[in-house]
Structure formats: structure tokens, C-alpha cells
Motif scaffolding. Structure first.
Motif, PDB file in Angstrom:
ATOM      1  N   ASP A 127      16.976 -12.086  13.345  1.00  0.00           N
ATOM      2  CA  ASP A 127      18.352 -11.335  12.674  1.00  0.00           C
ATOM      3  C   ASP A 127      17.919 -10.518  11.669  1.00  0.00           C
ATOM      4  O   ASP A 127      18.984 -10.219  10.934  1.00  0.00           O
ATOM      5  N   LEU A 128      17.109  -9.908  11.304  1.00  0.00           N
ATOM      6  CA  LEU A 128      16.831  -8.879  10.189  1.00  0.00           C
ATOM      7  C   LEU A 128      17.730  -7.627  10.592  1.00  0.00           C
ATOM      8  O   LEU A 128      17.530  -7.079  11.696  1.00  0.00           O
ATOM      9  N   PRO A 129      18.157  -7.109   9.521  1.00  0.00           N
ATOM     10  CA  PRO A 129      18.588  -5.771   9.864  1.00  0.00           C
ATOM     11  C   PRO A 129      17.695  -4.760  10.303  1.00  0.00           C
ATOM     12  O   PRO A 129      16.522  -4.836   9.692  1.00  0.00           O
ATOM     13  N   THR A 130      18.111  -3.618  11.000  1.00  0.00           N
ATOM     14  CA  THR A 130      17.167  -2.656  11.086  1.00  0.00           C
ATOM     15  C   THR A 130      16.705  -1.770   9.998  1.00  0.00           C
ATOM     16  O   THR A 130      17.658  -1.763   9.031  1.00  0.00           O
ATOM     17  N   CYS A 131      16.018  -0.832  10.217  1.00  0.00           N
ATOM     18  CA  CYS A 131      15.556  -0.036   9.031  1.00  0.00           C
ATOM     19  C   CYS A 131      16.606   1.001   8.841  1.00  0.00           C
ATOM     20  O   CYS A 131      17.516   1.473   9.496  1.00  0.00           O
ATOM     21  N   GLU A 132      16.700   1.704   7.631  1.00  0.00           N
ATOM     22  CA  GLU A 132      17.735   2.644   7.365  1.00  0.00           C
ATOM     23  C   GLU A 132      17.417   3.835   7.998  1.00  0.00           C
ATOM     24  O   GLU A 132      16.304   4.249   8.372  1.00  0.00           O
ATOM     25  N   GLU A 133      18.533   4.413   8.307  1.00  0.00           N
ATOM     26  CA  GLU A 133      18.311   5.801   8.991  1.00  0.00           C
ATOM     27  C   GLU A 133      18.204   7.024   8.129  1.00  0.00           C
ATOM     28  O   GLU A 133      18.719   7.234   7.052  1.00  0.00           O
ATOM     29  N   SER A 134      16.965   7.656   8.115  1.00  0.00           N
ATOM     30  CA  SER A 134      16.662   8.622   7.526  1.00  0.00           C
ATOM     31  C   SER A 134      15.613   9.704   8.196  1.00  0.00           C
ATOM     32  O   SER A 134      15.013   9.186   9.297  1.00  0.00           O
ATOM     33  N   PRO A 135      15.676  10.951   8.022  1.00  0.00           N
ATOM     34  CA  PRO A 135      14.398  11.851   8.708  1.00  0.00           C
ATOM     35  C   PRO A 135      13.286  11.352   8.219  1.00  0.00           C
ATOM     36  O   PRO A 135      12.962  10.680   7.030  1.00  0.00           O
ATOM     37  N   GLY A 136      12.150  11.778   8.968  1.00  0.00           N
ATOM     38  CA  GLY A 136      10.825  11.362   8.409  1.00  0.00           C
ATOM     39  C   GLY A 136      10.558  12.249   7.198  1.00  0.00           C
ATOM     40  O   GLY A 136      10.876  13.253   6.903  1.00  0.00           O
ATOM     41  N   PRO A 137       9.657  11.768   6.634  1.00  0.00           N
ATOM     42  CA  PRO A 137       9.305  12.026   5.346  1.00  0.00           C
ATOM     43  C   PRO A 137       8.246  13.579   5.567  1.00  0.00           C
ATOM     44  O   PRO A 137       7.764  13.412   6.216  1.00  0.00           O
ATOM     45  N   THR A 138       8.465  14.374   4.528  1.00  0.00           N
ATOM     46  CA  THR A 138       7.313  15.483   4.349  1.00  0.00           C
ATOM     47  C   THR A 138       6.068  15.066   3.606  1.00  0.00           C
ATOM     48  O   THR A 138       5.983  14.008   3.051  1.00  0.00           O
ATOM     49  N   LEU A 139       5.393  15.918   3.886  1.00  0.00           N
ATOM     50  CA  LEU A 139       3.924  15.548   3.123  1.00  0.00           C
ATOM     51  C   LEU A 139       4.203  15.691   1.666  1.00  0.00           C
ATOM     52  O   LEU A 139       3.351  14.838   1.098  1.00  0.00           O
ATOM     53  N   GLU A 140       4.908  16.419   1.170  1.00  0.00           N
ATOM     54  CA  GLU A 140       5.095  16.468  -0.419  1.00  0.00           C
ATOM     55  C   GLU A 140       5.658  14.956  -0.651  1.00  0.00           C
ATOM     56  O   GLU A 140       5.303  14.465  -1.945  1.00  0.00           O
ATOM     57  N   GLU A 141       6.766  14.530  -0.005  1.00  0.00           N
ATOM     58  CA  GLU A 141       7.529  13.430  -0.271  1.00  0.00           C
ATOM     59  C   GLU A 141       6.427  12.184  -0.219  1.00  0.00           C
ATOM     60  O   GLU A 141       6.215  11.515  -1.170  1.00  0.00           O
ATOM     61  N   ALA A 142       5.710  12.096   1.026  1.00  0.00           N
ATOM     62  CA  ALA A 142       4.626  11.089   1.121  1.00  0.00           C
ATOM     63  C   ALA A 142       3.680  11.023  -0.052  1.00  0.00           C
ATOM     64  O   ALA A 142       3.123   9.919  -0.305  1.00  0.00           O
ATOM     65  N   SER A 143       3.250  12.245  -0.383  1.00  0.00           N
ATOM     66  CA  SER A 143       2.336  12.480  -1.548  1.00  0.00           C
ATOM     67  C   SER A 143       2.754  11.880  -2.650  1.00  0.00           C
ATOM     68  O   SER A 143       2.167  11.356  -3.679  1.00  0.00           O
ATOM     69  N   ALA A 144       4.229  12.191  -2.876  1.00  0.00           N
ATOM     70  CA  ALA A 144       4.563  11.523  -4.254  1.00  0.00           C
ATOM     71  C   ALA A 144       4.834  10.261  -4.256  1.00  0.00           C
ATOM     72  O   ALA A 144       4.814   9.734  -5.595  1.00  0.00           O
ATOM     73  N   TRP A 145       4.859   9.418  -3.295  1.00  0.00           N
ATOM     74  CA  TRP A 145       4.727   8.153  -3.240  1.00  0.00           C
ATOM     75  C   TRP A 145       3.556   7.405  -4.081  1.00  0.00           C
ATOM     76  O   TRP A 145       3.849   6.404  -4.584  1.00  0.00           O
TER      77      TRP A 145
END
Length: 274
Positions: A127-145
Motif C-alpha cells: 500500500d505504499l504511495p507511488t513515486c512523484e510525477e516528474s520529468p526525467g533528470p538531465t545530466l547536469e541535475e544527476a551530476s549535481a546530486w
């Protein structure tokens, strides 16, 4: 018959009146039988002290005979509840508490624990909630993580990727609790706050919940006292504690995980193709 002289008579009397050494040192028949019975009693009863009150003739050499008998019996006697040498050899792997055992007992036990853990996790995540709706990350965003945990948690794409990793470690409830607390802070209606606070408490704070998060006793007691009149900030201390736990414990493993590295590689390939 000729009569003996006086000297011969005295010598003859001394000869027959002299005590026999053989007769002096021979034990009487009842003593020999008694010694045999006592020796059998000692062997049958395991060195029992049956000779304290009565000591037959020749008790000194009987005591010397008893000592090797007792010494021979002591090493073979096993205390109740302790396995013998043969039992230790045949059942050694079943009583091994260390990891040096090369048998299959530890492998079977580990597989069973993993199976039970997986079954429990699947039951509690139905019964866990689904993931948040969001566009896929860009390379810059993923690198900033990789720069900080705060940047990872600021974007929905980062939270979804991190939540997917937490699911592989069976700790997804930490992210869900943090997200539920963020939603509670946005509420202004008192009735809605009380209802959501009760749901969060039952899902993540109660010790009866399969999705219970790890909190210390001080934070737990504070929440229990505040549940009579909950506010939208009732879980602030608990939320901070879980946030710190994810930052220190799960975030470094996420940065080194195959999931994050595969995501960066796929985004890099897409950027090159574009």
C-alpha cells in the motif's frame, strides 16, 4: 624308643613353638573374600566411598589399587548436558556459533533469512504511495546530486531515484515518512492536520506498524505526548532524525551504487547522441 636328652628336648620344643612366618602373613579366608567384595563395589559404584567406616586387613594396598581405578574412570565421565568427543565430531556444524564453519548450515540459514525479509518487505509495501510525477533528470541535475544530499532531495527526480535505491535496501519507509511530514506542513485546517498526523503516527511511528522508522526514545516520547493535540510541526524532530540517517547512511552507498552509475552513463549517451 630311646629317650631324648635334655638338650635335644629343649631344642625340639623351641623348633615347634617358633611361629611360622608363612602363617603369620597369610590373611584369613574371610578377609580375602571381603577384599574381593569391596573391590567389586568400588568398580561398580564408580569410586564410592564405602570403606570410610570399616577397613579390612591390607587396607593400605587396597587404597593404592583404588586410585588407578578412579583415575581411569574420571576422564571418561561426562557431565550431564555436555556432548562427548564423538558427538562433537558428528554435530559440530550444528552447534557452531562462528563463521568458520564450512558446512552448508550458514548458507541455508542466510537464504532463509533473506527470503523472510523479502516476503516481509513485499507485504508491507503493498500500500505504499507511488513515486512523484516528474520529468526525467538531465545530466547536469544527476551530476549535481553527487555534490550534496540537499541537492538530491530538492528535486522530485532526485527523490525518486534515491527512493528506488532505498527500495533495494528495504528502507523505503524513511523517504516516505520524510515526504509525509513535508505534506503535513502544508496543511492549515486543524481537522485535516489531526487526521494526517494520526495516519503518519500509525504508519511510521507506532511500534505495531510494519513500516516503523528508527527513532530514539526521546523523540518518540515527545510525539506521544503531543498526539493529544497534534500540530503540523509535531514530527519535526523525527523528520530531522530520519533525514540525517539517510544522509549519513544511505546517501554514500547511493553515490557508489550501480543504479546511480547506470543513470549517469545513460544520460551521458543521450547527451552525446543529441
Amino acid at each position: 624308643m630311646p629317650r631324648l636328652s635334655q638338650d635335644n628336648q629343649q631344642g625340639h620344643q623351641k623348633h615347634f613353638s617358633r611361629p611360622s612366618r608363612r602363617i603369620q602373613f597369610l590373611p584369613p579366608p574371610w578377609t580375602e573374600a571381603y577384599n574381593v567384595n569391596v573391590h567389586q563395589t568400588v568398580e561398580n559404584e564408580g569410586c564410592a566411598t564405602a570403606m570410610h567406616n570399616v577397613k579390612p586387613m591390607g587396607s593400605e594396598w587396597m587404597e593404592m589399587r583404588k586410585r588407578p581405578v578412579c583415575a581411569a574412570q574420571e576422564p571418561t565421565a561426562c557431565a550431564p548436558g555436555q556432548p562427548g568427543v564423538e558427538n562433537q565430531g558428528s554435530n559440530a556444524c550444528c552447534f557452531c556459533w562462528c563463521c568458520c564453519c564450512s558446512c552448508s548450515c550458514l548458507t541455508v540459514r542466510n537464504q532463509e533469512e533473506q527470503r523472510l525479509r523479502r516476503t516481509s518487505y513485499e507485504a508491507r509495501t503493498e500500500d505504499l504511495p507511488t513515486c512523484e510525477e516528474s520529468p526525467g533528470p538531465t545530466l547536469e541535475e544527476a551530476s549535481a546530486w553527487a555534490q550534496s544530499f540537499d541537492k538530491l532531495m530538492l528535486t522530485p527526480a532526485g527523490r525518486n531515484a534515491f527512493r528506488e535505491f532505498l527500495r533495494t535496501e528495504f528502507s523505503e519507509e524513511n523517504m516516505l515518512f520524510w515526504m509525509a511530514c513535508e505534506e503535513l506542513k502544508k496543511e492549515a485546517n486543524k481537522a485535516t492536520i489531526e487526521e494526517k498526523a494520526r495516519i503518519i503516527y500509525e504508519d511510521y511511528i507506532s511500534i505495531l506498524s510494519p513500516k516503523e522508522v528508527s527513532l530514539d526514545s526521546r523523540v518518540r516520547e515527545t510525539i506521544n505526548r503531543s498526539m493529544a493535540e497534534p500540530s503540523r510541526n509535531i514530527f519535526d524532530d523525527a523528520q530531522l532524525q530520519i533525514y540525517t540517517l539517510m544522509h549519513r547512511d544511505s546517501y554514500p552507498r547511493f553515490m557508489n551504487s550501480a543504479l546511480y552509475k547506470d543513470l549517469l552513463r545513460s544520460l551521458s549517451e543521450k547527451a552525446v547522441e543529441a
